[in-house]
Design a protein around this motif. Structure first.
Motif, short mmCIF file in Angstrom:
data_model
loop_
_atom_site.label_atom_id
_atom_site.label_comp_id
_atom_site.label_asym_id
_atom_site.label_seq_id
_atom_site.Cartn_x
_atom_site.Cartn_y
_atom_site.Cartn_z
N LEU A 97 0.72 -1.13 -0.01
CA LEU A 97 -0.12 -0.04 0.06
C LEU A 97 0.78 1.24 -0.07
O LEU A 97 0.66 2.15 -0.99
N ILE A 98 1.69 1.27 0.90
CA ILE A 98 2.75 2.33 0.82
C ILE A 98 3.65 2.66 -0.25
O ILE A 98 3.75 3.69 -0.74
N GLU A 99 3.96 1.46 -0.83
CA GLU A 99 4.72 1.80 -2.02
C GLU A 99 3.88 2.17 -3.33
O GLU A 99 4.36 2.85 -4.03
N MET A 100 2.57 1.59 -3.29
CA MET A 100 1.77 2.31 -4.30
C MET A 100 1.42 3.59 -4.30
O MET A 100 1.37 4.33 -5.31
N PHE A 101 1.25 4.20 -3.02
CA PHE A 101 0.84 5.67 -2.71
C PHE A 101 2.15 6.25 -3.10
O PHE A 101 2.05 7.51 -3.55
N GLN A 102 3.39 5.82 -2.98
CA GLN A 102 4.56 6.36 -3.31
C GLN A 102 4.72 6.87 -4.75
O GLN A 102 5.16 7.96 -5.21
N VAL A 103 4.26 5.75 -5.74
CA VAL A 103 4.29 6.04 -6.98
C VAL A 103 3.20 6.85 -7.47
O VAL A 103 3.32 7.67 -8.39
N MET A 104 2.07 6.78 -6.81
CA MET A 104 1.11 7.71 -6.92
C MET A 104 1.36 9.10 -6.85
O MET A 104 0.95 10.27 -7.51
N GLU B 21 4.30 10.27 -7.06
CA GLU B 21 5.28 10.87 -8.27
C GLU B 21 4.38 11.07 -9.38
O GLU B 21 4.57 12.24 -10.21
N TYR B 22 3.41 10.37 -9.73
CA TYR B 22 2.64 10.54 -10.91
C TYR B 22 1.91 11.90 -10.91
O TYR B 22 1.66 12.60 -11.60
N GLU B 23 1.36 12.11 -9.69
CA GLU B 23 0.57 13.40 -9.40
C GLU B 23 1.40 14.58 -9.34
O GLU B 23 0.91 15.71 -9.72
N GLY B 24 2.66 14.47 -8.85
CA GLY B 24 3.46 15.49 -8.88
C GLY B 24 3.94 15.99 -10.33
O GLY B 24 3.97 17.12 -10.59
N LEU C 59 4.53 20.52 -4.05
CA LEU C 59 3.26 20.56 -3.40
C LEU C 59 2.49 19.43 -3.48
O LEU C 59 1.92 18.97 -2.58
N MET C 60 1.99 19.18 -4.63
CA MET C 60 1.25 18.04 -5.01
C MET C 60 1.98 16.86 -4.58
O MET C 60 1.21 15.86 -3.95
N ARG C 61 3.27 16.41 -4.62
CA ARG C 61 3.99 15.22 -4.38
C ARG C 61 3.86 15.03 -2.75
O ARG C 61 3.40 14.05 -2.41
#
Length: 227
Positions: free
Chosen positions: A84-91, A93-96, A202-204
């Motif tokens: 879960l944490i790894e997927m949020f980390q990637v998310m 980066e995508y959002e940033g 800010l988004m990241r």
């Protein structure tokens, strides 16, 4: 020429269409993490034999949405804390990246739309409307992904966000809504000003659970029995 018989049964779903239906059920939390996927029950539901059901479940397992264990059958995949944490980390980066690109590429009309959704989020938070805030928050983030003008980024981020949605629903609280609205406001201003680096950072930070609300999220998941 033969006539079409009134009331003829529609064609039964193929394995491919079963994949799409079950995938939607999983991503929209109709089928929840850890829930057993009984082949016989699914075959009755869709009025098909168990063969296309097995094919659909194998496909869903290959995409990471279903677990299949010998002698235990199939269940909706339950993410581990680490996953879960790894997927949020990637998310994050995508959002940033989407915010960075939006700061460079958004039109005036895009900015107006983004601000509208930000204001809607604020209104939902003010009313403590958890469901409304969750939906409007997704729309707000979608407006920034669209503003990035990067179709591949939009598609990949949507896939990942869909995987996370069932978990994200459990972390909306009055405090988290207020904090999100504040952070959204700063992101909106950075994008509007064309400050790509600031918008990215800010988004990241807004999405990166390790930098902020990881403990709150994991406690919420534990309380709901989703570990």
């Amino acid at each position: 020429m033969s006539e079409v018989i009134d009331g003829a049964k529609e064609a039964r779903p193929s394995a491919d269409s079963l994949v799409r239906i079950l995938e939607d059920d999983i991503l929209n939390a109709v089928l929840r993490p850890g829930e057993r996927l009984d082949e016989q029950s699914l075959a009755r539901r869709f009025e098909v034999s168990r063969t296309p059901i097995r094919e659909a479940l194998r496909h869903l397992a290959s995409s990471g949405l279903v677990d299949i264990k010998k002698n235990q059958g199939a269940t909706v995949k339950r993410l581990t804390t680490g996953e879960l944490i790894e997927m949020f980390q990637v998310m994050a980066e995508y959002e940033g990246l989407s915010a960075r690109l939006s700061a460079r590429r958004m039109t005036k009309e895009d900015v107006v739309e983004m601000r509208k959704h930000h204001e809607q989020c604020a209104a939902m938070a003010e009313r403590e409307d958890y469901g409304g805030f969750y939906e409007t928050n997704n729309i707000f983030h979608d407006s920034i992904f669209r503003g990035s003008r990067n179709v591949f980024l939009q598609m990949e981020s949507r896939k990942l966000r869909n995987r996370l949605n069932v978990y994200r629903r459990h972390i909306t609280t009055p405090r988290s809504m207020t904090k999100s609205v504040y952070e959204h406001g700063r992101i909106v201003e950075a994008i509007t000003a064309g400050d790509a680096a600031q918008a990215h950072d800010l988004m990241r930070e807004h999405v990166d659970l390790l930098a902020g609300a990881a403990a709150d999220v994991l406690l919420a998941l534990e309380a709901e029995g989703i570990e």
